[in-house]
Design a protein around this motif. Structure first.
Motif, PDB file in Angstrom:
ATOM      1  N   THR A  90      81.693  95.169 -66.706  1.00 57.86           N
ATOM      2  CA  THR A  90      81.372  96.565 -67.011  1.00 57.86           C
ATOM      3  C   THR A  90      82.582  97.242 -67.623  1.00 57.86           C
ATOM      4  OG1 THR A  90      80.521  98.659 -66.094  1.00 57.86           O
ATOM      5  CG2 THR A  90      82.083  97.431 -64.744  1.00 57.86           C
ATOM      6  N   LEU A  91      82.329  98.357 -68.328  1.00 56.05           N
ATOM      7  CA  LEU A  91      83.405  99.142 -68.938  1.00 56.05           C
ATOM      8  C   LEU A  91      83.405 100.582 -68.435  1.00 56.05           C
ATOM      9  CD1 LEU A  91      83.147  97.832 -72.603  1.00 56.05           C
ATOM     10  CD2 LEU A  91      85.053  97.439 -71.035  1.00 56.05           C
ATOM     11  N   ASN A  92      82.347 100.983 -67.729  1.00 51.36           N
ATOM     12  CA  ASN A  92      82.317 102.321 -67.163  1.00 51.36           C
ATOM     13  C   ASN A  92      83.376 102.442 -66.078  1.00 51.36           C
ATOM     14  OD1 ASN A  92      81.108 104.195 -64.828  1.00 51.36           O
ATOM     15  ND2 ASN A  92      80.423 104.957 -66.820  1.00 51.36           N
ATOM     16  N   MET A  93      84.163 103.516 -66.107  1.00 44.95           N
ATOM     17  CA  MET A  93      85.304 103.626 -65.209  1.00 44.95           C
ATOM     18  C   MET A  93      84.911 103.694 -63.740  1.00 44.95           C
ATOM     19  SD  MET A  93      87.916 106.067 -67.334  1.00 44.95           S
ATOM     20  CE  MET A  93      88.560 105.550 -68.923  1.00 44.95           C
ATOM     21  N   LEU A  94      83.858 104.435 -63.430  1.00 48.53           N
ATOM     22  CA  LEU A  94      83.413 104.497 -62.034  1.00 48.53           C
ATOM     23  C   LEU A  94      82.907 103.137 -61.568  1.00 48.53           C
ATOM     24  CD1 LEU A  94      81.539 107.903 -61.546  1.00 48.53           C
ATOM     25  CD2 LEU A  94      83.759 107.214 -60.663  1.00 48.53           C
ATOM     26  N   ASP A  95      82.184 102.462 -62.436  1.00 51.01           N
ATOM     27  CA  ASP A  95      81.695 101.122 -62.120  1.00 51.01           C
ATOM     28  C   ASP A  95      82.861 100.154 -61.938  1.00 51.01           C
ATOM     29  OD1 ASP A  95      79.146 100.345 -61.567  1.00 51.01           O
ATOM     30  OD2 ASP A  95      78.847  99.273 -63.454  1.00 51.01           O
ATOM     31  N   LEU A  96      83.846 100.245 -62.818  1.00 53.72           N
ATOM     32  CA  LEU A  96      85.041  99.405 -62.707  1.00 53.72           C
ATOM     33  C   LEU A  96      85.736  99.628 -61.370  1.00 53.72           C
ATOM     34  CD1 LEU A  96      86.606  99.685 -66.280  1.00 53.72           C
ATOM     35  CD2 LEU A  96      85.942  97.566 -65.142  1.00 53.72           C
ATOM     36  N   ALA A  97      85.879 100.905 -60.990  1.00 55.40           N
ATOM     37  CA  ALA A  97      86.561 101.224 -59.740  1.00 55.40           C
ATOM     38  C   ALA A  97      85.843 100.608 -58.543  1.00 55.40           C
ATOM     39  CB  ALA A  97      86.665 102.739 -59.577  1.00 55.40           C
ATOM     40  N   ALA A  98      84.515 100.707 -58.541  1.00 52.48           N
ATOM     41  CA  ALA A  98      83.734 100.171 -57.423  1.00 52.48           C
ATOM     42  C   ALA A  98      83.815  98.646 -57.358  1.00 52.48           C
ATOM     43  CB  ALA A  98      82.285 100.619 -57.544  1.00 52.48           C
ATOM     44  N   VAL A 152      97.728 107.767 -65.323  1.00 49.09           N
ATOM     45  CA  VAL A 152      97.216 108.309 -64.061  1.00 49.09           C
ATOM     46  C   VAL A 152      95.775 107.862 -63.836  1.00 49.09           C
ATOM     47  CG1 VAL A 152      96.538 110.454 -62.894  1.00 49.09           C
ATOM     48  CG2 VAL A 152      98.773 110.299 -64.014  1.00 49.09           C
ATOM     49  N   ARG A 153      94.990 107.881 -64.894  1.00 48.96           N
ATOM     50  CA  ARG A 153      93.570 107.545 -64.774  1.00 48.96           C
ATOM     51  C   ARG A 153      93.378 106.085 -64.384  1.00 48.96           C
ATOM     52  NH1 ARG A 153      89.160 110.220 -68.800  1.00 48.96           N
ATOM     53  NH2 ARG A 153      87.390 110.070 -67.380  1.00 48.96           N
ATOM     54  N   PHE A 154      94.125 105.174 -65.003  1.00 49.71           N
ATOM     55  CA  PHE A 154      93.981 103.763 -64.661  1.00 49.71           C
ATOM     56  C   PHE A 154      94.484 103.490 -63.239  1.00 49.71           C
ATOM     57  CE2 PHE A 154      93.400 102.861 -69.215  1.00 49.71           C
ATOM     58  CZ  PHE A 154      92.406 101.903 -69.136  1.00 49.71           C
ATOM     59  N   ILE A 155      95.561 104.169 -62.851  1.00 46.33           N
ATOM     60  CA  ILE A 155      96.126 103.922 -61.529  1.00 46.33           C
ATOM     61  C   ILE A 155      95.223 104.483 -60.433  1.00 46.33           C
ATOM     62  CG2 ILE A 155      98.016 104.531 -59.963  1.00 46.33           C
ATOM     63  CD1 ILE A 155      99.921 104.344 -62.338  1.00 46.33           C
ATOM     64  N   PHE A 156      94.789 105.726 -60.594  1.00 47.56           N
ATOM     65  CA  PHE A 156      94.119 106.415 -59.496  1.00 47.56           C
ATOM     66  C   PHE A 156      92.604 106.286 -59.503  1.00 47.56           C
ATOM     67  CE2 PHE A 156      98.246 108.447 -59.611  1.00 47.56           C
ATOM     68  CZ  PHE A 156      98.552 108.571 -58.269  1.00 47.56           C
ATOM     69  N   THR A 157      91.981 106.242 -60.684  1.00 48.24           N
ATOM     70  CA  THR A 157      90.517 106.256 -60.704  1.00 48.24           C
ATOM     71  C   THR A 157      89.898 104.888 -60.967  1.00 48.24           C
ATOM     72  OG1 THR A 157      90.300 106.755 -63.073  1.00 48.24           O
ATOM     73  CG2 THR A 157      90.582 108.618 -61.593  1.00 48.24           C
ATOM     74  N   ILE A 158      90.678 103.913 -61.378  1.00 45.01           N
ATOM     75  CA  ILE A 158      90.111 102.591 -61.639  1.00 45.01           C
ATOM     76  C   ILE A 158      90.646 101.558 -60.642  1.00 45.01           C
ATOM     77  CG2 ILE A 158      89.900 100.716 -63.312  1.00 45.01           C
ATOM     78  CD1 ILE A 158      89.896 102.769 -65.529  1.00 45.01           C
ATOM     79  N   TYR A 159      91.962 101.311 -60.666  1.00 44.30           N
ATOM     80  CA  TYR A 159      92.519 100.294 -59.777  1.00 44.30           C
ATOM     81  C   TYR A 159      92.709 100.810 -58.350  1.00 44.30           C
ATOM     82  CZ  TYR A 159      93.370  96.657 -63.243  1.00 44.30           C
ATOM     83  OH  TYR A 159      93.205  95.658 -64.166  1.00 44.30           O
ATOM     84  N   GLY A 160      93.001 102.088 -58.211  1.00 42.77           N
ATOM     85  CA  GLY A 160      93.253 102.654 -56.894  1.00 42.77           C
ATOM     86  C   GLY A 160      94.738 102.681 -56.599  1.00 42.77           C
ATOM     87  N   ALA A 161      95.213 103.810 -56.102  1.00 39.51           N
ATOM     88  CA  ALA A 161      96.646 103.994 -55.874  1.00 39.51           C
ATOM     89  C   ALA A 161      97.186 103.016 -54.848  1.00 39.51           C
ATOM     90  CB  ALA A 161      96.911 105.433 -55.437  1.00 39.51           C
ATOM     91  N   GLU A 162      96.419 102.725 -53.805  1.00 40.72           N
ATOM     92  CA  GLU A 162      96.898 101.822 -52.760  1.00 40.72           C
ATOM     93  C   GLU A 162      97.165 100.434 -53.336  1.00 40.72           C
ATOM     94  OE1 GLU A 162      95.823 100.527 -48.182  1.00 40.72           O
ATOM     95  OE2 GLU A 162      94.260 101.367 -49.469  1.00 40.72           O
TER      96      GLU A 162
END
Length: 505
Positions: A190-198, A261-271
């Motif tokens: 997938t390429l959707n950012m929310l989908d990627l994050a999940a 910021v977007r890749f770190i926090f909303t896709i991969y996750g800060a932790e």
């Protein structure tokens, strides 16, 4: 009914207007058309910011195809805040450009300048609004290609070398980002950012995703000119037309910081990024080195545009420093500095452009005696310079106050001291210019009677930014409130980064 389409308009308006603009033969018509389009985008962006602050994240499905199958426009508080900065600065720069480019760009290229500016605005707006990782890359390339054109339009032929260096480094950065996005797609489908994050959150560890993250962070670091990947920026800002320098210094690198910021926090996750991959240490070290190395380089330059260019790299260090503190307050300080630095650096480059307009030079010697000959221009430079230093009652002070507070919150006394120490370099390089303007007499070969104040169309946007520096240094409710809301959403409200940020160290 029309308001429901507002999320896509900051992209669509300049994107459609750009090819129409180049059809306008007369440069004055092209200027007026581009300025109106940019102003409309700004008012829509402000409305989106207020809406997001009130209602939360806005999602818009292009063509009615719902994500993740369709392309999503997704606007959160962080993107809306920076979008307002980008469109606002764009509008002021276009007002300023009418007089500025008259002496710096050949008249036959004026329409091309306004067309490239609109394309760049569309690309930057698209980066901030898209919810699709591949489309982020596409918009990044739209903005980059138009930026290379803008830099190359100056009458000084050194701009061609600067633009070529920028093109080479920018292409490498974009390639890295594309490879990283491809690896994410290969692993998740997938390429959707929310989908990627999940989907990424389901993997405990993946070499493919780790490699993709590395490629993306290196590519974005090139785009935002993070030390030591910054060497394209000083020549580009120095030799580009003044209006271009003002626009890029205030917007392009700030948007790249937001991409990180977007890749770190909303896709991969800060932790995952900061705890598992230990990227906080790497970013912290690079940010501190950038602050001191590039601030020192700024103190030894004679070309004032080069001084401000190295200063920009140093100030980007403060933004990355805020992110690397791995706290909600640190992230808020970094986002706030994006907003405030755009105001101060835009005003500074506009003031330098006004000096170039009247004296034909931006060497520090050309500033001698200008405190009396160009009082309004130098007053604007002085106030914006004080904001850059971080003097109280200016926007720059607010940013650094929150950075120091974020460091002290984690009992990082050394970091807090380094933030304050870095500001002393700004005192030196801004002080050198102010000393030349107010304490030194004009050079013997210069006829002081021939140097007049800058035209009103250059002074008005310059002073709008100066007054904004003062206003947002006194009344911080909007800027700090938006940055705080964005930080809280990224660190707490976003599902991919739902963690207690204060514990991730």
């Amino acid at each position: 009914m029309f308001a429901q389409h507002f999320p896509v308009l900051p992209i669509v308006l300049p994107l459609i207007a750009a090819p129409l603009c180049i059809l306008l033969v007369r440069s004055q018509l092209a200027w007026l058309f581009a300025t109106v389009i940019s102003a409309l985008s700004f008012f829509i962006s402000v409305d989106l910011l207020l809406t997001v602050l009130d209602q939360g994240v806005l999602s818009y499905a292009l063509g009615g195809w719902q994500p993740p199958w369709g392309i999503e426009i997704r606007i959160d508080v962080a993107s809306a805040l920076i979008l307002s900065v980008v469109t606002g600065i764009s509008t002021l720069v276009l007002v300023y450009a009418k007089e500025s480019i008259a002496k710096e760009i050949d008249s036959s290229l004026h329409t091309l300048f306004y067309t490239a500016h609109l394309l760049c605005l569309a690309g930057l707006s698209g980066i901030l609004c898209t919810g699709d990782a591949f489309n982020l890359f596409v918009f990044l390339e739209i903005s980059s290609l138009s930026t290379y054109t803008l830099v190359s339009l100056a009458s000084d032929k050194r701009c061609l070398t600067a633009a070529f260096r920028y093109l080479v480094m920018g292409t490498i950065g974009a390639t890295f980002i594309l490879i990283g996005v491809g690896m994410m797609y290969m692993k998740t489908g997938t390429l959707n950012m929310l989908d990627l994050a999940a989907l990424i959150a389901e993997f405990d560890s993946s070499r493919t995703l780790n490699t993709g993250l590395a490629f993306i962070l290196v590519g974005v670091s090139i785009k935002l000119a993070l030390f030591p990947l910054h060497m394209w920026l000083p020549p580009a800002y120095t030799h580009a037309p003044s209006a271009v320098s003002a626009f890029l210094a205030s917007t392009a690198t700030k948007v790249a910081v937001y991409v990180m910021v977007r890749f770190i926090f909303t896709i991969y996750g800060a932790e995952y990024v900061f705890y598992a991959m230990s990227m906080d240490i790497i970013l912290l070290v690079l940010a501190i080195v950038a602050i001191f190395k590039c601030s020192f380089m700024a103190t030894v330059q004679s070309n004032v545009k080069t001084v401000l260019a190295y200063s920009s790299v140093a100030q980007l260090g403060y933004m990355i420093l805020g992110i690397s503190l791995v706290s909600s307050l640190g992230l808020m300080a970094g986002l706030l500095h994006i907003f405030n630095h755009a105001l101060m650096k835009g005003a500074l480059f506009m003031a330098v452009g006004a000096v170039l307009y009247r004296t034909g030079s931006v060497d520090i010697k050309a500033f001698q005696g200008l405190g009396k000959q160009m009082p309004w221009t130098m007053a604007a430079f002085s106030i914006a310079g004080l904001s850059l230093i971080g003097v109280p009652l200016t926007a720059g002070f607010v940013s650094k106050w929150y950075l120091v507070t974020a460091a002290l919150e984690q009992q990082d006394w050394v970091i807090a001291f380094l933030v304050l120490l870095g500001s002393l370099f700004a005192v030196i390089y801004i002080g050198r210019i102010l000393e030349a303007a107010y304490l030194k007499k004009p050079a013997e070969h210069v006829d002081g009677n021939t140097i007049k104040e800058a035209p009103m169309l250059m002074l008005i946007p310059m002073w709008v930014l100066v007054l904004a520096n003062i206003y947002f240094g006194i009344d911080t409710s909007l800027s700090v409130g938006a940055a705080e809301a964005a930080s809280q959403w990224l660190t707490e409200g976003n599902s991919a980064a739902s963690l207690n940020m204060g514990t991730v160290k």
